[in-house]
Motif scaffolding. Structure first.
Motif, PDB file in Angstrom:
ATOM      1  N   CYS A  11     109.241  77.356 -74.759  1.00  0.00           N
ATOM      2  CA  CYS A  11     108.886  78.438 -75.672  1.00  0.00           C
ATOM      3  C   CYS A  11     107.386  78.405 -75.947  1.00  0.00           C
ATOM      4  N   SER A  12     106.767  79.576 -75.858  1.00  0.00           N
ATOM      5  CA  SER A  12     105.373  79.717 -76.286  1.00  0.00           C
ATOM      6  C   SER A  12     105.368  80.567 -77.540  1.00  0.00           C
ATOM      7  N   SER A  13     104.838  80.022 -78.602  1.00  0.00           N
ATOM      8  CA  SER A  13     104.890  80.734 -79.877  1.00  0.00           C
ATOM      9  C   SER A  13     103.810  81.815 -79.941  1.00  0.00           C
ATOM     10  N   GLN A  14     103.962  82.687 -80.904  1.00  0.00           N
ATOM     11  CA  GLN A  14     102.983  83.745 -81.098  1.00  0.00           C
ATOM     12  C   GLN A  14     101.658  83.130 -81.535  1.00  0.00           C
ATOM     13  N   SER A  15     100.571  83.748 -81.097  1.00  0.00           N
ATOM     14  CA  SER A  15      99.237  83.243 -81.414  1.00  0.00           C
ATOM     15  C   SER A  15      99.065  83.091 -82.927  1.00  0.00           C
ATOM     16  N   GLY A  16      98.588  81.929 -83.338  1.00  0.00           N
ATOM     17  CA  GLY A  16      98.348  81.685 -84.764  1.00  0.00           C
ATOM     18  C   GLY A  16      99.533  81.103 -85.502  1.00  0.00           C
ATOM     19  N   HIS A  17     100.680  80.996 -84.823  1.00  0.00           N
ATOM     20  CA  HIS A  17     101.874  80.448 -85.474  1.00  0.00           C
ATOM     21  C   HIS A  17     102.001  78.971 -85.151  1.00  0.00           C
ATOM     22  N   ASN A  18     102.094  78.124 -86.183  1.00  0.00           N
ATOM     23  CA  ASN A  18     102.142  76.687 -85.945  1.00  0.00           C
ATOM     24  C   ASN A  18     103.513  76.082 -86.214  1.00  0.00           C
ATOM     25  N   THR A  19     104.480  76.899 -86.537  1.00  0.00           N
ATOM     26  CA  THR A  19     105.838  76.404 -86.798  1.00  0.00           C
ATOM     27  C   THR A  19     106.795  77.047 -85.796  1.00  0.00           C
ATOM     28  N   VAL A  20     107.589  76.219 -85.142  1.00  0.00           N
ATOM     29  CA  VAL A  20     108.541  76.708 -84.142  1.00  0.00           C
ATOM     30  C   VAL A  20     109.938  76.221 -84.500  1.00  0.00           C
ATOM     31  N   SER A  21     110.892  77.118 -84.428  1.00  0.00           N
ATOM     32  CA  SER A  21     112.288  76.766 -84.693  1.00  0.00           C
ATOM     33  C   SER A  21     113.131  77.153 -83.489  1.00  0.00           C
ATOM     34  N   TRP A  22     114.233  76.453 -83.317  1.00  0.00           N
ATOM     35  CA  TRP A  22     115.193  76.764 -82.253  1.00  0.00           C
ATOM     36  C   TRP A  22     116.543  77.074 -82.877  1.00  0.00           C
ATOM     37  N   TYR A  23     117.192  78.080 -82.295  1.00  0.00           N
ATOM     38  CA  TYR A  23     118.512  78.508 -82.758  1.00  0.00           C
ATOM     39  C   TYR A  23     119.442  78.624 -81.553  1.00  0.00           C
ATOM     40  N   GLN A  24     120.721  78.356 -81.796  1.00  0.00           N
ATOM     41  CA  GLN A  24     121.764  78.556 -80.788  1.00  0.00           C
ATOM     42  C   GLN A  24     122.645  79.710 -81.230  1.00  0.00           C
ATOM     43  N   GLN A  25     122.871  80.663 -80.327  1.00  0.00           N
ATOM     44  CA  GLN A  25     123.717  81.802 -80.669  1.00  0.00           C
ATOM     45  C   GLN A  25     124.844  81.916 -79.660  1.00  0.00           C
ATOM     46  N   ALA A  26     126.054  81.596 -80.094  1.00  0.00           N
ATOM     47  CA  ALA A  26     127.233  81.778 -79.252  1.00  0.00           C
ATOM     48  C   ALA A  26     127.600  83.252 -79.243  1.00  0.00           C
ATOM     49  N   LEU A  27     128.334  83.657 -78.244  1.00  0.00           N
ATOM     50  CA  LEU A  27     128.690  85.067 -78.067  1.00  0.00           C
ATOM     51  C   LEU A  27     129.447  85.586 -79.287  1.00  0.00           C
ATOM     52  N   GLY A  28     128.968  86.683 -79.846  1.00  0.00           N
ATOM     53  CA  GLY A  28     129.647  87.317 -80.968  1.00  0.00           C
ATOM     54  C   GLY A  28     129.390  86.660 -82.316  1.00  0.00           C
ATOM     55  N   GLN A  29     128.483  85.692 -82.354  1.00  0.00           N
ATOM     56  CA  GLN A  29     128.184  85.003 -83.604  1.00  0.00           C
ATOM     57  C   GLN A  29     126.701  85.131 -83.951  1.00  0.00           C
ATOM     58  N   GLY A  30     126.378  84.744 -85.176  1.00  0.00           N
ATOM     59  CA  GLY A  30     124.982  84.739 -85.575  1.00  0.00           C
ATOM     60  C   GLY A  30     124.292  83.475 -85.090  1.00  0.00           C
ATOM     61  N   PRO A  31     122.962  83.484 -85.053  1.00  0.00           N
ATOM     62  CA  PRO A  31     122.220  82.291 -84.637  1.00  0.00           C
ATOM     63  C   PRO A  31     122.464  81.126 -85.592  1.00  0.00           C
ATOM     64  N   GLN A  32     122.526  79.923 -85.015  1.00  0.00           N
ATOM     65  CA  GLN A  32     122.664  78.696 -85.815  1.00  0.00           C
ATOM     66  C   GLN A  32     121.406  77.851 -85.653  1.00  0.00           C
TER      67      GLN A  32
END
Lengths: 113, 113
Positions: free
Chosen positions: B23-44
């Protein structure tokens, strides 16, 4: 345990009508509540954020309400258009900075011409 | 477009293998998070990185690990893949100053066979 619930059934409405989506939560006292839009195969896109001391927030055709007593947020799209068809996700922050989110399952909105 | 880019877009692995997502974050953003999204569900929420250190973690086992680099880009590593790891993996960046809304990439669709 903490829980966020959105209506898992798809919402079908006619173009021009107002769509109302519901987000209920338990065991939280969130400082922020956010709404995101997600199109198939894409990441969520931020729409609106509302703080715990705000009752209502508007942005163009979008309106969000936040009732911390009922533990509920309502998301309204007025004068809906087919292009509004997407999945809408409600999210609560689980940290003070507000950038660690827990999401509801999303509600799929279908706007028919 | 949010400016957050993820690679690869799709990936097929077999059970027991290891995978690295980027993942390459947006310029100027210093915080990165990761989420897992199973089919039909919200990101975790999986975890968040700030200044190259893990800053928070969701309910995921240690075989999910990550890195953040000095340029704020990030990697998600998953060891000993299981069938249930099949999901859309989303990276999100946020600036420290606001820390409220997240900017998501389009995700990596991982299939574990």
């Amino acid at each position: 345990s903490q829980k966020i619930e959105q209506n898992s059934e798809a919402l079908n409405i006619q173009e021009g009508k107002t769509a109302t989506l519901t987000c209920n939560y338990t065991n939280y006292s969130p400082a922020y509540l956010q709404w995101y839009r997600q199109d198939p195969g894409r990441g969520p896109v931020f729409l609106l954020l509302i703080r715990e001391n705000e009752k209502e927030k508007r942005k163009e055709r979008l309106k969000v309400t936040f009732d911390t007593t009922l533990k509920q947020s309502l998301f309204h799209i007025t004068a809906s258009q087919p292009a509004d068809s997407a999945t809408y996700l409600c999210a609560l922050a689980i940290n003070n900075a507000g950038n660690m989110l827990t999401f509801g399952g999303g509600t799929r909105l279908m706007v028919k011409p | 477009e949010t400016g957050v880019t993820q690679s690869p877009t799709h990936l097929i692995k077999t059970r027991g293998q290891q995978v690295t997502l980027r993942c390459s974050s947006q310029s100027g953003h210093n915080t990165v998070s990761w989420y897992q999204q199973a089919l039909g569900q919200g990101p975790q929420f999986i975890f968040q990185y700030y200044r190259e250190e893990e800053n928070g973690r969701g309910n995921f086992p240690p075989r999910f690990s990550g890195l953040q680099f000095p340029n704020y880009s990030s990697e998600l590593n998953v060891n000993a893949l299981e069938l249930d790891d099949s999901a859309l993996y989303l990276c999100a960046s946020s600036p420290l100053t606001t820390g409220e809304k997240l900017f998501f990439g389009s995700g990596t669709q991982l299939s574990v066979l």
